[in-house]
Design a protein around this motif. Structure first.
Motif: not given
Length: 420
Positions: A59-64, A87-91
């Motif tokens: 798992y990798m997250d970020g604002c992107f 992948v987690g995309v931050v709100s």
């Protein structure tokens, strides 16, 4: 009876025969037990199911936000640490609370992340900080084995490490940050456009040349005033190979060609590439040179240089190959060389006046009957992104100033990280 006769008698005895049979049987059984695994791996036996090894999910997250090739390279490295990448995309609200207003809204960032060819699954509205509850959700509901982040620190507003919990439970892995680019840096480049006009004048060299070929002191001072960390992108052949699919078209493939600047690679680009790829078997994308873009769109364009733009396009799952520094005009020779079946262009672009000019770059494919205009799904251009920042440049300058301190610390304390 002589000694020779005694030997023959012993060899021919029933006890010796039994011993030979038992020895042979044991030998066969040993061979069978040793080779059983390899034999079964090559055979499909009815009624016997092979147990599949559980895939490693990372798992990798970020604002992107303002997604660029650095984000893509991070996702590539993360995917290499497992079999499946989530992948987690931050709100938007989480970004605003922790960093400042995002340039691109969540639905555009979701399109961008989902289009990266190393991504298997996307989680919308991921939290900026990995809480204990969310971490347990990752481990139980999403079957995540490891949480990944770059070697640059990710600190919460209170100064604590956003990945402290994952590190504590031993489920954290680190990758190397991609040098030479960040969302803060890109926003800073556009803020330079605003500042240059008043400090240096309109005759200054194009912005891309400053970032592609180094900076003079005057420009570096301007960069510092915007709150951006000046860094250099050093393109290598290895990086291009890492991003490339490494496969050519088949002998009977229908090859689709689309070209453009693809500056500040955005959701509008992704969606037109998706439509183009659906028309054939192989999508070839032409990336125009920095000089061509400066000549057609003004001295402050492109924001991203040729190699940066090429990597962003190569990371898109709909793209099979790129021409780095494609010619402005699509010639008969080029169509023949690449065996192009169809040339396409979107309805949304920076400038569509070329279709009315005598120097129409698509006149040859039009005359050949192999040109098609595609209805662009999104009304977004590079100018759209620039206008978002320029119209609210004070807020983005403050955002960059908040980020500047941590970026400077990263570069000052940077250490070599192996494995990229």
């Amino acid at each position: 009876m002589g000694s020779g006769a005694c030997v023959i008698e012993v060899l021919g005895s029933p006890s010796f025969t039994l011993a030979c049979l038992l020895g042979g049987l044991l030998f066969v059984l040993s061979l069978f037990s040793v080779g059983l695994k390899s034999v079964l791996s090559g055979l499909r036996i009815p009624g016997i199911r092979r147990r599949r090894k559980k895939p490693v999910r990372v798992y990798m997250d970020g604002c992107f936000d303002m997604m660029h090739y650095g984000h893509c390279n991070a996702l590539r490295q993360a995917r290499a640490l497992g079999d499946q990448l989530v992948v987690g995309v931050v709100s938007d609200d989480e970004i605003k609370a922790n960093k400042g207003p995002p340039v691109t809204p969540l639905h555009e960032r979701m399109i961008m992340v989902g289009a990266v060819k190393w991504v298997d699954e996307v989680i919308q509205d991921a939290p900026y900080a990995i809480t204990k509850e969310f971490m347990n959700k990752l481990f139980t509901e999403y079957n995540i084995d490891y949480i990944i982040h770059g070697d640059d620190p990710c600190l919460l507003p209170d100064g604590t490490d956003a990945y402290a919990l994952a590190k504590k439970v031993g489920r954290y892995k680190q990758i190397k940050r991609t040098e030479g680019v960040s969302s803060t840096d890109i926003v800073g480049r556009m803020l330079l456009c605003v500042r240059e006009r008043s400090l240096i004048g309109s005759n200054h060299s194009s912005l891309q040349r400053q970032f592609s070929h180094g900076h003079n002191q005057k420009v570096d001072d301007v960069g510092s005033a915007t709150g951006t960390q000046i860094s250099h992108f050093l393109p290598t052949s290895r990086r291009i190979v890492q991003f490339s699919n490494g496969k050519g078209p088949g002998p009977d493939a229908r090859i689709i060609y689309i070209d453009g600047a693809f500056d500040l690679f955005h959701a509008g680009h992704v969606e037109i590439l998706r439509l183009a790829r659906e028309l054939g078997d192989f999508l070839l994308v032409g990336i125009h040179t920095d000089q061509t873009i400066s000549a057609t769109r003004g001295p402050h364009r492109p924001i991203m240089n040729l190699h940066e733009r090429s990597l962003s396009v190569l990371a898109c799952r709909y793209v099979d190959e790129v021409i780095i520094g494609a010619p402005w005009e699509v010639s008969k020779d080029m169509i023949t060389t690449f065996n192009i079946s169809l040339v396409v262009h979107g309805t949304i672009a920076e400038n569509m006046d070329f279709l009315k000019d005598n120097s129409n770059p698509y006149s040859v494919p039009m005359a050949m009957g192999i040109y098609k205009q595609l209805q662009s799904p999104l009304d977004i251009t590079t100018s759209t992104i620039i206008k978002r920042i320029v119209s609210n440049h004070e807020a983005y300058q403050k955002r960059n100033e908040k980020k500047e301190a941590s970026e400077r610390r990263y570069y000052e304390n940077k250490r070599y990280v192996n494995g990229d």
